[in-house]
Design a protein around this motif. Structure first.
Motif, PDB file in Angstrom:
ATOM      1  N   ASP A 119       2.056  25.186  -5.520  1.00  0.00           N
ATOM      2  CA  ASP A 119       1.205  24.095  -6.009  1.00  0.00           C
ATOM      3  C   ASP A 119       0.040  23.853  -5.055  1.00  0.00           C
ATOM      4  O   ASP A 119      -1.103  23.664  -5.486  1.00  0.00           O
ATOM      5  CB  ASP A 119       2.018  22.806  -6.161  1.00  0.00           C
ATOM      6  N   GLY A 120       0.337  23.857  -3.757  1.00  0.00           N
ATOM      7  CA  GLY A 120      -0.713  23.654  -2.767  1.00  0.00           C
ATOM      8  C   GLY A 120      -1.732  24.774  -2.788  1.00  0.00           C
ATOM      9  O   GLY A 120      -2.942  24.535  -2.714  1.00  0.00           O
ATOM     10  N   GLU A 178      -3.921  24.311  -5.822  1.00  0.00           N
ATOM     11  CA  GLU A 178      -4.841  23.180  -5.678  1.00  0.00           C
ATOM     12  C   GLU A 178      -6.029  23.528  -4.781  1.00  0.00           C
ATOM     13  O   GLU A 178      -7.185  23.261  -5.134  1.00  0.00           O
ATOM     14  CB  GLU A 178      -4.097  21.975  -5.104  1.00  0.00           C
ATOM     15  N   TYR A 179      -5.758  24.125  -3.636  1.00  0.00           N
ATOM     16  CA  TYR A 179      -6.849  24.445  -2.709  1.00  0.00           C
ATOM     17  C   TYR A 179      -7.815  25.462  -3.316  1.00  0.00           C
ATOM     18  O   TYR A 179      -9.036  25.344  -3.165  1.00  0.00           O
ATOM     19  CB  TYR A 179      -6.291  24.973  -1.394  1.00  0.00           C
ATOM     20  N   GLU A 191      -8.348  26.048  -6.531  1.00  0.00           N
ATOM     21  CA  GLU A 191      -9.092  25.430  -7.631  1.00  0.00           C
ATOM     22  C   GLU A 191     -10.223  24.553  -7.096  1.00  0.00           C
ATOM     23  O   GLU A 191     -11.301  24.482  -7.699  1.00  0.00           O
ATOM     24  CB  GLU A 191      -8.144  24.629  -8.516  1.00  0.00           C
ATOM     25  N   ARG A 192      -9.994  23.914  -5.962  1.00  0.00           N
ATOM     26  CA  ARG A 192     -11.070  23.138  -5.334  1.00  0.00           C
ATOM     27  C   ARG A 192     -12.192  24.071  -4.880  1.00  0.00           C
ATOM     28  O   ARG A 192     -13.380  23.743  -5.006  1.00  0.00           O
ATOM     29  CB  ARG A 192     -10.520  22.328  -4.157  1.00  0.00           C
TER      30      ARG A 192
END
Length: 209
Positions: free
Chosen positions: A77-78, A81-82, A84-85
């Motif tokens: 998940d992390g 997220e990173y 996608e940012r």
């Protein structure tokens, strides 16, 4: 950034000195974090990358590095997220698209993996890790011809890329072409790649049957 063992420690000292003079430089924090990664000092690296994006919120490479550290910890998940940012900041950067694809591949989400990996390849047609992962995703879907095609594209670009030969061996095994599978697996091993022991054992059994 590439580091040699003999100069990494000196580089770390230099970056630490620069940060004592200017702690608000995101690039310096990023460079220090990269050096810590090279030394296997991942906790310190993560702290520096976090500080880097705090100082420079559009420093895409730092988000990608944070995603890599998350992946190393098993935090999918992390990692997602990173990356996608990073994509939001620089949509045409191939690496975070590929990393998103890797996450979906790890989760068994072949359709999502293919979509992300194709975006990566669109930006960098010679991105061998993305091409090989795309072959894996198509294999997961049972699309053997597509899997083989992307594995062949991978080794055309990088003839010593072991995972691609491993993927080709998997396709041959699925087709019952065990002699060809053995040839591909041998090529994978020649590159330094280590096949899964279960795959090696299964192939040996098929060849001796």
């Amino acid at each position: 950034m590439d580091f040699q063992a003999k100069n990494t420690d000196e580089f770390i000292v230099e970056m630490q000195g620069r940060l004592r003079d200017n702690d608000g430089c995101g690039v310096t924090h990023y460079n220090l974090g990269s050096a810590y990664v090279a030394k296997g000092r991942y906790v310190e690296a993560e702290a520096e990358f976090l500080r880097a994006v705090e100082c420079s919120p559009t420093l895409v490479e730092a988000f990608v590095q944070l995603g890599g550290l998350a992946m190393n910890k098993g935090d999918l998940d992390g990692c997602l997220e990173y990356n996608e940012r990073a994509i939001k900041i620089r949509p045409l950067f191939a690496v975070p698209h590929a990393n998103v694809g890797f996450v979906h591949l790890q989760r068994g989400e072949a359709d999502k993996a293919i979509a992300a990996l194709k975006k990566a390849i669109r930006q960098d047609p010679k991105f061998v890790q993305a091409l090989s992962s795309l072959a894996s995703a198509y294999f997961m879907q049972g699309e053997l011809d597509m899997s083989m095609d992307y594995s062949k594209k991978t080794v055309e670009i990088e003839p010593k890329f072991g995972p691609a030969y491993n993927n080709m061996a998997l396709v041959h095994m699925e087709r019952g072409e065990y002699a060809q599978a053995k040839e591909c697996l041998d090529k994978a091993v020649e590159t330094g790649f280590t096949p899964h022991p279960g795959m090696v054992r299964e192939l040996a059994e098929k060849l001796s049957a």
